[in-house]
Every structure is written in C-alpha cells, then in structure tokens.
Design an enzyme around this catalytic site. Structure first.
Site, mmCIF file in Angstrom:
data_model
loop_
_atom_site.group_PDB
_atom_site.id
_atom_site.type_symbol
_atom_site.label_atom_id
_atom_site.label_comp_id
_atom_site.label_asym_id
_atom_site.label_seq_id
_atom_site.Cartn_x
_atom_site.Cartn_y
_atom_site.Cartn_z
ATOM 1 N N HIS A 54 -0.203 1.802 -3.418
ATOM 2 C CA HIS A 54 -0.720 3.106 -2.984
ATOM 3 C C HIS A 54 0.422 4.099 -2.848
ATOM 4 O O HIS A 54 1.580 3.742 -3.037
ATOM 5 C CB HIS A 54 -1.553 2.986 -1.705
ATOM 6 C CG HIS A 54 -0.797 2.540 -0.483
ATOM 7 N ND1 HIS A 54 -0.230 1.292 -0.373
ATOM 8 C CD2 HIS A 54 -0.513 3.184 0.681
ATOM 9 C CE1 HIS A 54 0.345 1.179 0.821
ATOM 10 N NE2 HIS A 54 0.203 2.315 1.478
ATOM 11 N N HIS A 56 1.815 5.916 -0.358
ATOM 12 C CA HIS A 56 2.655 6.189 0.811
ATOM 13 C C HIS A 56 4.141 6.051 0.470
ATOM 14 O O HIS A 56 4.529 5.188 -0.318
ATOM 15 C CB HIS A 56 2.280 5.260 1.982
ATOM 16 C CG HIS A 56 1.029 5.692 2.685
ATOM 17 N ND1 HIS A 56 0.250 4.849 3.447
ATOM 18 C CD2 HIS A 56 0.418 6.909 2.738
ATOM 19 C CE1 HIS A 56 -0.778 5.512 3.937
ATOM 20 N NE2 HIS A 56 -0.708 6.757 3.518
ATOM 21 N N ASP A 58 6.694 4.814 1.807
ATOM 22 C CA ASP A 58 7.419 3.544 1.974
ATOM 23 C C ASP A 58 6.996 2.513 0.924
ATOM 24 O O ASP A 58 7.378 1.339 1.000
ATOM 25 C CB ASP A 58 7.232 2.990 3.395
ATOM 26 C CG ASP A 58 5.783 2.730 3.743
ATOM 27 O OD1 ASP A 58 4.912 3.572 3.419
ATOM 28 O OD2 ASP A 58 5.499 1.670 4.339
ATOM 29 N N HIS A 59 6.209 2.953 -0.066
ATOM 30 C CA HIS A 59 5.815 2.066 -1.165
ATOM 31 C C HIS A 59 6.266 2.602 -2.527
ATOM 32 O O HIS A 59 6.324 1.864 -3.498
ATOM 33 C CB HIS A 59 4.290 1.851 -1.164
ATOM 34 C CG HIS A 59 3.817 1.221 0.119
ATOM 35 N ND1 HIS A 59 3.371 -0.072 0.191
ATOM 36 C CD2 HIS A 59 3.775 1.705 1.390
ATOM 37 C CE1 HIS A 59 3.063 -0.357 1.456
ATOM 38 N NE2 HIS A 59 3.295 0.705 2.194
ATOM 39 N N HIS A 112 -7.363 1.984 3.753
ATOM 40 C CA HIS A 112 -6.066 2.462 4.273
ATOM 41 C C HIS A 112 -5.745 3.806 3.615
ATOM 42 O O HIS A 112 -5.399 4.779 4.286
ATOM 43 C CB HIS A 112 -4.989 1.412 3.974
ATOM 44 C CG HIS A 112 -3.604 1.826 4.330
ATOM 45 N ND1 HIS A 112 -3.184 1.992 5.628
ATOM 46 C CD2 HIS A 112 -2.523 2.099 3.551
ATOM 47 C CE1 HIS A 112 -1.907 2.356 5.632
ATOM 48 N NE2 HIS A 112 -1.482 2.427 4.392
ATOM 49 N N ASP A 131 -0.891 -2.526 1.811
ATOM 50 C CA ASP A 131 -1.243 -2.280 3.212
ATOM 51 C C ASP A 131 -2.741 -2.459 3.458
ATOM 52 O O ASP A 131 -3.285 -1.901 4.406
ATOM 53 C CB ASP A 131 -0.846 -0.857 3.624
ATOM 54 C CG ASP A 131 0.658 -0.688 3.762
ATOM 55 O OD1 ASP A 131 1.401 -1.667 3.575
ATOM 56 O OD2 ASP A 131 1.091 0.450 4.067
ATOM 57 N N HIS A 169 4.238 -5.332 4.760
ATOM 58 C CA HIS A 169 4.892 -5.149 6.066
ATOM 59 C C HIS A 169 4.960 -6.439 6.883
ATOM 60 O O HIS A 169 4.056 -7.270 6.818
ATOM 61 C CB HIS A 169 4.162 -4.092 6.900
ATOM 62 C CG HIS A 169 4.311 -2.709 6.353
ATOM 63 N ND1 HIS A 169 5.406 -1.922 6.604
ATOM 64 C CD2 HIS A 169 3.491 -1.980 5.557
ATOM 65 C CE1 HIS A 169 5.266 -0.751 5.980
ATOM 66 N NE2 HIS A 169 4.110 -0.766 5.336
HETATM 67 FE FE FE Z 1 3.201 0.908 4.264
HETATM 68 ZN ZN ZN Z 2 0.592 2.593 3.634
#
Ligand code: FE
Ligand code: ZN
Length: 253
Positions: A54, A56, A58-59, A112, A131, A169
């Site tokens: 996805h 975000h 941090d990905h 999410h 996530d 995570h």
């Molecule tokens: Fe994440």
């Molecule tokens: Zn995420």
C-alpha cells in the site's frame, strides 16, 4: 526461496526474497533504500521487483532511490496507481506475479487503506500481508470500514493453516497484551506470549507467524469464539459486530 528480513525504523520490516534457481529477487515494502541496496550488494543479488502492499510512506519510502540504483520494476495496487512512487505494473485481485518459478497471487484486502493488496505465494506457503494482518492484530482503519477489513481478513483466514505470514510491523507484544486482556484464559495465547516475550528480550523478530497460530490467538480472527464474545458481552451477535467492537477497543487500548 531465500527470505531476508531487515528490521528498519522503529518497528518496520523490509523483506528481500530471492529465487536461487533463476537469481530473481524482489524487495517488499521498502521503507528505506539503503538497507536494501546494502543487502543486495552483500549478497551479490540483482533486484527485479519492488512489491508494495500500500501507499503509506513507511512502505514506499525507498521506491525511487532503489529503482534509480537497480532499474527494478515496481509493482503495486491498481487502486494506488497515483500514489505509489515509480509504479510500473498495477495489479489487482486475481493477478499473478512471478519470481522465477515461484508464483504469487494478488489478493485485494482494503480496510487499512482503500487500495491495500497482499501477495500470496501459494506453493511456497508464504504470505506478505503488509498492514492488513499483524501477529495477534490487524491494521488500523485509515481509509476503510470495519466491515471491509473484516471481509479482507476472512480471505486471509481461509488460506491454508500452514501459511507463514510476514507482516510489515513488529507490533506483536502490544497486540498480544491487548489479546490477553480479552482472553486471559486462552492457553494458546498465554504460550504464544511467553515465547514472544522471550524473543523480544533477545531483540529477535516475532514475525513470521502462521495462519494456524493466528486462528488460535489473534482476537481479530476469533470473533466467533464463545469466550471472546462472553468477555465482550456480545454472545451470539453477528461476527462483524463483534469484530467492529474489538477494533474499537484496540484503538482505545
Ligand atoms: Fe505501515
Ligand atoms: Zn500502513
């Protein structure tokens, strides 16, 4: 297939998967570029793909720098075409991607985020679930409804019990404490938490888990469990209602 698990930032994992036969390599959800480039160098691997679950940051944070350095192709959700940097191949549920002879099915798992996808290597019994599903937990609802996320999680729950799940995570310990607050008498959960606490004391990852372990311990997979429904005072209520209540409680835990 060789899997390298790179812990980065506070609690993220980046995965590198490498097919020994063809030499093909993919990086999954690279938050950062440098740890991926360093690993490729150290291993002497050539990167073919980035797989994003996805959009975000941090990905996808490492996408463009890794692409510039390796000329890899970036695969992501068709729904996220406009927000995955450098995307080359847009995929949706039912699509298949290949790494050498290894094949992954794409499953659409919104909740999410509205475009979230996961990669299931069915013959390898491997799931990269971003996530959507965490060990003993699930993603927060940023762009979807509880109803949507419940349906997404049902798809994962229906995968073979032996499927190893690699999430993005390390949230396991907090998730497990919450799970125990709902089901203090769940023995599988007690044992899992003892194991998890030991691993974390040693700074070891608690990921992967398996679908079978999640069915025994993850409250978001246990909305049908009588003991859990009892704890919530929701005996016999529809699974989605129970799930929604668990998600709400976790947000406030
Ligand atoms: Fe994440
Ligand atoms: Zn995420």
């Amino acid at each position: 297939m060789e899997i390298v698990q790179l812990p980065v930032l506070d609690d993220n994992y980046i995965y590198l998967i490498h097919d020994l036969e063809s030499g093909d390599t993919a990086a999954i959800d690279p938050a950062l570029a440098q740890p991926v480039l360093d690993t490729l160098n150290a291993k002497g691997w050539r990167l073919n793909y980035i797989l994003n679950t996805h959009h975000h940051w941090d990905h996808i944070g490492g996408n463009l720098e890794i692409k510039a350095a390796t000329h890899c192709q970036i695969i992501g959700s068709a729904n996220d075409r406009d927000r995955i940097p450098g995307i080359d191949i847009a995929v949706a549920e039912g699509d298949t991607i290949s790494l050498g002879r290894h094949k992954a099915n794409v499953l659409f798992t919104p909740g999410h985020t509205s475009g979230h996808i996961v990669y299931h290597f069915n013959e390898d019994d491997l799931l990269f679930c971003g996530d959507t599903l965490f060990v003993m937990g699930c993603g927060r609802l940023f762009e979807g409804s509880a109803d949507q996320l419940w349906h997404s999680l049902q798809k994962l729950k229906d995968l073979p019990a032996s499927t190893r799940i690699y999430c993005t995570h390390e949230y396991t310990q907090q998730n497990g404490r919450f799970a125990l607050s709902l089901e203090p008498d769940n023995q599988a959960l007690q044992q899992k938490m003892q194991h998890v606490d030991r691993l974390r004391t040693l700074h070891q990852p608690t990921v992967p888990s398996t679908i079978a372990e999640e069915i025994a311990t993850n409250p978001f997979f246990r909305e049908n469990s009588p003991s859990l429904q009892q704890a919530l005072n929701m005996k016999g209520l529809p699974p989605i209602a129970v799930f929604t209540e668990i998600r709400k409680r976790k947000d406030n835990y």
